[in-house]
Design a protein around this motif. Sequence first.
Motif, mmCIF file in Angstrom:
data_model
loop_
_atom_site.group_PDB
_atom_site.id
_atom_site.type_symbol
_atom_site.label_atom_id
_atom_site.label_comp_id
_atom_site.label_asym_id
_atom_site.label_seq_id
_atom_site.Cartn_x
_atom_site.Cartn_y
_atom_site.Cartn_z
ATOM 1 N N CYS A 1 0.810 -1.228 0.000
ATOM 2 C CA CYS A 1 0.000 0.000 0.000
ATOM 3 C C CYS A 1 0.839 1.272 0.000
ATOM 4 O O CYS A 1 0.276 2.364 -0.077
ATOM 5 C CB CYS A 1 -0.960 0.000 1.186
ATOM 6 N N SER A 2 2.145 1.161 0.131
ATOM 7 C CA SER A 2 3.092 2.288 0.065
ATOM 8 C C SER A 2 3.042 3.226 1.259
ATOM 9 O O SER A 2 3.718 4.255 1.256
ATOM 10 C CB SER A 2 2.886 3.103 -1.227
ATOM 11 N N LYS A 3 2.284 2.906 2.290
ATOM 12 C CA LYS A 3 2.262 3.774 3.470
ATOM 13 C C LYS A 3 3.595 3.674 4.217
ATOM 14 O O LYS A 3 4.179 2.596 4.307
ATOM 15 C CB LYS A 3 1.101 3.406 4.393
ATOM 16 N N GLU B 1 8.188 2.511 12.546
ATOM 17 C CA GLU B 1 9.106 1.885 13.498
ATOM 18 C C GLU B 1 10.054 0.937 12.785
ATOM 19 O O GLU B 1 9.658 -0.127 12.312
ATOM 20 C CB GLU B 1 8.308 1.120 14.562
ATOM 21 N N LEU B 2 11.321 1.324 12.721
ATOM 22 C CA LEU B 2 12.342 0.437 12.171
ATOM 23 C C LEU B 2 12.899 -0.445 13.274
ATOM 24 O O LEU B 2 13.142 0.022 14.385
ATOM 25 C CB LEU B 2 13.491 1.252 11.565
ATOM 26 N N PRO B 3 13.104 -1.715 12.991
ATOM 27 C CA PRO B 3 13.735 -2.562 14.006
ATOM 28 C C PRO B 3 15.208 -2.209 14.168
ATOM 29 O O PRO B 3 15.807 -1.568 13.308
ATOM 30 C CB PRO B 3 13.575 -3.969 13.410
ATOM 31 N N ILE B 4 15.789 -2.624 15.262
ATOM 32 C CA ILE B 4 17.232 -2.458 15.441
ATOM 33 C C ILE B 4 17.926 -3.328 14.411
ATOM 34 O O ILE B 4 17.602 -4.509 14.260
ATOM 35 C CB ILE B 4 17.653 -2.864 16.861
ATOM 36 N N ARG C 1 5.725 -6.275 9.133
ATOM 37 C CA ARG C 1 4.453 -6.176 8.410
ATOM 38 C C ARG C 1 3.868 -4.781 8.587
ATOM 39 O O ARG C 1 4.022 -4.133 9.621
ATOM 40 C CB ARG C 1 3.452 -7.220 8.907
ATOM 41 N N CYS C 2 3.188 -4.326 7.547
ATOM 42 C CA CYS C 2 2.543 -3.018 7.557
ATOM 43 C C CYS C 2 1.398 -2.996 8.560
ATOM 44 O O CYS C 2 0.565 -3.906 8.579
ATOM 45 C CB CYS C 2 2.035 -2.700 6.151
ATOM 46 N N GLY D 1 0.803 -5.928 4.694
ATOM 47 C CA GLY D 1 1.751 -6.295 3.655
ATOM 48 C C GLY D 1 3.182 -6.222 4.151
ATOM 49 O O GLY D 1 3.462 -5.630 5.205
ATOM 50 N N PRO D 2 4.129 -6.791 3.410
ATOM 51 C CA PRO D 2 5.526 -6.736 3.824
ATOM 52 C C PRO D 2 6.105 -5.330 3.664
ATOM 53 O O PRO D 2 5.806 -4.632 2.694
ATOM 54 C CB PRO D 2 6.212 -7.733 2.881
ATOM 55 N N VAL D 3 6.911 -4.920 4.616
ATOM 56 C CA VAL D 3 7.574 -3.616 4.554
ATOM 57 C C VAL D 3 8.853 -3.762 3.735
ATOM 58 O O VAL D 3 9.622 -4.699 3.916
ATOM 59 C CB VAL D 3 7.884 -3.102 5.968
ATOM 60 N N ARG D 4 9.060 -2.826 2.836
ATOM 61 C CA ARG D 4 10.226 -2.834 1.950
ATOM 62 C C ARG D 4 11.169 -1.691 2.305
ATOM 63 O O ARG D 4 10.745 -0.693 2.928
ATOM 64 C CB ARG D 4 9.789 -2.696 0.494
#
Length: 259
Positions: A138-140, A144-147, A161-162, A167-170
């Motif tokens: 969905c491009s949102k 929060e980025l993981p360490i 996951r979004c 959906g998977p985060v890219r």
Amino acid sequence: MRIDMHAETRLPEALLDGLRNARHVVVFIGAGASAESGIPTFRDALTGLWSRFDALSLATPEAFERDPALVWGWYEWRRMKVLETQPNAAHRAIAALASRVPRLSLITQNVDDLHERAGSPDVVHLHGSLGAPRCFRCSKPHAELPIPQEPEGGRRLEPPRCEHCGGPVRPGVVWFGEALPEAALHGAFEAAARCDVLLSIGTSGVVQPAALLPGIARDAGATVIEINPQPSVSSAGYAWSLCGPAGQVMPALLAQAWP
């Protein structure tokens, strides 16, 4: 005019006056500036546990669709390497330059955050940023980025996951086959067309469409100053080509222009 930079090199007054009197300076950055902090350029051969992979084959939407865990793991490794590095003297000099001219536009082809950490605000990232992931579906934006982890070469590291659609985060970078962010590219072209001086730093001048920026500035009447260890393919058309590491040349340029 080519100038081989050494510790004792005195820059021409015409060059220094042009920078001092500029109302709008564009700083256009390529991979060479980050390489001086120890970040490999994208086309450098991968090393260590990732040496059996081809970077070009991992940087596509198709690669992420085929194996999102592999691609996410590689970009997490890249993000970890960036966080282990520090801004160099060129990054700090560019941040200082912003306080000496009425307006400065900083446009980078790099996906790291070294300019921001050096104190430069409002950096235009033409090729995206490792620090701005988004949903593949969905491009949102993903807040929060993981360490960053140390994924072994080939290890599957599942992307988050979004929170909106699942959906998977890219990674928030521009992959091969994708268009550059429209707003960033339009702003960069407009800045190049309206500036008095453009500093082209650490870029080969061959990656399109970003490579058009120095020519746009030159054709609009701006002075183009190239800073590279060696002249690029386009340097013959620029007013000045300062040959040396950006971390050496940029501090010298500021020190001589504003002693």
